[in-house]
Scaffold this motif. Sequence first.
Motif, PDB file in Angstrom:
ATOM      1  N   ASN A   1      50.635  51.533  38.105  1.00 30.37           N
ATOM      2  CA  ASN A   1      51.251  50.216  37.928  1.00 30.37           C
ATOM      3  C   ASN A   1      51.999  49.789  39.184  1.00 30.37           C
ATOM      4  O   ASN A   1      51.985  48.613  39.567  1.00 30.37           O
ATOM      5  N   SER A   2      52.656  50.747  39.829  1.00 28.67           N
ATOM      6  CA  SER A   2      53.362  50.435  41.069  1.00 28.67           C
ATOM      7  C   SER A   2      52.382  50.009  42.163  1.00 28.67           C
ATOM      8  O   SER A   2      52.645  49.061  42.920  1.00 28.67           O
ATOM      9  N   THR A   3      51.246  50.692  42.226  1.00 22.30           N
ATOM     10  CA  THR A   3      50.242  50.347  43.228  1.00 22.30           C
ATOM     11  C   THR A   3      49.642  48.977  42.948  1.00 22.30           C
ATOM     12  O   THR A   3      49.466  48.153  43.856  1.00 22.30           O
ATOM     13  N   TYR A   4      49.325  48.706  41.673  1.00 21.03           N
ATOM     14  CA  TYR A   4      48.772  47.406  41.303  1.00 21.03           C
ATOM     15  C   TYR A   4      49.750  46.284  41.636  1.00 21.03           C
ATOM     16  O   TYR A   4      49.363  45.240  42.165  1.00 21.03           O
ATOM     17  N   SER A   5      51.027  46.487  41.298  1.00 20.82           N
ATOM     18  CA  SER A   5      52.022  45.438  41.533  1.00 20.82           C
ATOM     19  C   SER A   5      52.173  45.157  43.022  1.00 20.82           C
ATOM     20  O   SER A   5      52.278  43.999  43.440  1.00 20.82           O
ATOM     21  N   THR A   6      52.201  46.213  43.835  1.00 22.64           N
ATOM     22  CA  THR A   6      52.329  46.028  45.275  1.00 22.64           C
ATOM     23  C   THR A   6      51.140  45.272  45.848  1.00 22.64           C
ATOM     24  O   THR A   6      51.297  44.343  46.664  1.00 22.64           O
ATOM     25  N   ALA A   7      49.934  45.651  45.419  1.00 21.44           N
ATOM     26  CA  ALA A   7      48.731  44.977  45.914  1.00 21.44           C
ATOM     27  C   ALA A   7      48.695  43.522  45.460  1.00 21.44           C
ATOM     28  O   ALA A   7      48.352  42.621  46.239  1.00 21.44           O
TER      29      ALA A   7
ATOM     30  N   ASN B   1      50.777  43.047  31.048  1.00 22.52           N
ATOM     31  CA  ASN B   1      49.696  43.393  31.966  1.00 22.52           C
ATOM     32  C   ASN B   1      50.188  43.330  33.408  1.00 22.52           C
ATOM     33  O   ASN B   1      50.775  42.332  33.827  1.00 22.52           O
ATOM     34  N   VAL B   2      49.940  44.396  34.136  1.00 20.68           N
ATOM     35  CA  VAL B   2      50.284  44.381  35.555  1.00 20.68           C
ATOM     36  C   VAL B   2      49.353  43.443  36.313  1.00 20.68           C
ATOM     37  O   VAL B   2      49.776  42.737  37.236  1.00 20.68           O
ATOM     38  N   LEU B   3      48.095  43.420  35.899  1.00 23.27           N
ATOM     39  CA  LEU B   3      47.103  42.536  36.516  1.00 23.27           C
ATOM     40  C   LEU B   3      46.652  41.499  35.499  1.00 23.27           C
ATOM     41  O   LEU B   3      46.463  41.815  34.328  1.00 23.27           O
ATOM     42  N   PRO B   4      46.475  40.247  35.902  1.00 25.38           N
ATOM     43  CA  PRO B   4      45.949  39.227  34.990  1.00 25.38           C
ATOM     44  C   PRO B   4      44.528  39.568  34.557  1.00 25.38           C
ATOM     45  O   PRO B   4      43.778  40.248  35.267  1.00 25.38           O
ATOM     46  N   GLY B   5      44.159  39.091  33.381  1.00 24.94           N
ATOM     47  CA  GLY B   5      42.841  39.403  32.837  1.00 24.94           C
ATOM     48  C   GLY B   5      41.707  38.924  33.721  1.00 24.94           C
ATOM     49  O   GLY B   5      40.701  39.621  33.895  1.00 24.94           O
ATOM     50  N   ARG B   6      41.860  37.744  34.320  1.00 25.70           N
ATOM     51  CA  ARG B   6      40.784  37.205  35.165  1.00 25.70           C
ATOM     52  C   ARG B   6      40.577  38.052  36.412  1.00 25.70           C
ATOM     53  O   ARG B   6      39.451  38.179  36.904  1.00 25.70           O
TER      54      ARG B   6
END
Length: 331
Positions: A88-94, A262-267
Amino acid sequence: MLDLILTRGLSLHSCEDFDAGISDHCSVLFEPAVPYVQPILSQPVCSSRGFYSTTALDFSKFYSNFFTNSEVSLLPDMTTDQLVLIFNSTYSTALNTVAPLKPKKQKARSSPQPWLNASTRALRQECRRAERRWRKDGLQVSYKILKDSLTTYQKSVSTAKSQYFSNLIAMNANRPKVIFKTINSVLNPATCSAPVGNLETCPEFLGFFVQKVQDIRFHLTPPDMVHSHGISPINFTSFKPMTPSQFSALISKMKFTQCQSNVLPGRLIREVLDTISPALLTIINSSLTSGIFPESFKHASVQPLLKRSHFDPSVLSNYRPISKLPFISKV
């Protein structure tokens, strides 16, 4: 000059009449009690991300560079919760790098328009480009291009709307309930919707829903009074890890829904699935192997929805709560 005062919805104080001496009518003086209306100083501001055609590619490149070999080698020794935390930390940073949050004025939500398609959206984008071009140069030829683009877009929307309702009526020719509901939605469009969330309404909804759950539990039959009817419980002792092919087949059948957790949006998940699928599969297999469900996946965001479009949105009992779970927890 007035002899009579007609009002509606206002209270009058200190009414008196006197002869002004310039007419055969009397002047009437009064003080109306006008309610004070709080002025709207500015539109509410929210944060949003801008997604473009290159966002998915930029995310994949940043994610691959950010996830170094030293971090991957530590994965077998991590718990499921630790894996979820680092991913989650990696996803948020990216995501914050390729699509940072930007302040945006919140606009009133318009009613849904399911007849809009890719063709009408492309024409609307063309209208916006023509408008920006005309505002920039101010030329008459640019203004004519804008008018032609707008006319084409309006005709396209009208045609798409007619085709949508024609297909809807044809498909439900034997279902009068659906037809009457469709006609009613056109003739009497819904004007009320769920209120905009703010710090004042959230505690009210929270208290109402908590009390509602407590009332339901109070009227339930205690577990020791429920008869099992001879049904023996089924106990699972172990789970098999999921293979990449099973994971891909399962993901392809799922619906990508949006949730605040969700850390990343569905789209974006759909577009970068090939990049993040090994990480997601690692989390799932770690949970299946250890028998531990991550704590962060147990939290849901509760959203109140109006039961009927014509219900009063100011009455809390007219809402029903829905729980939105993170996308990965549904896998």
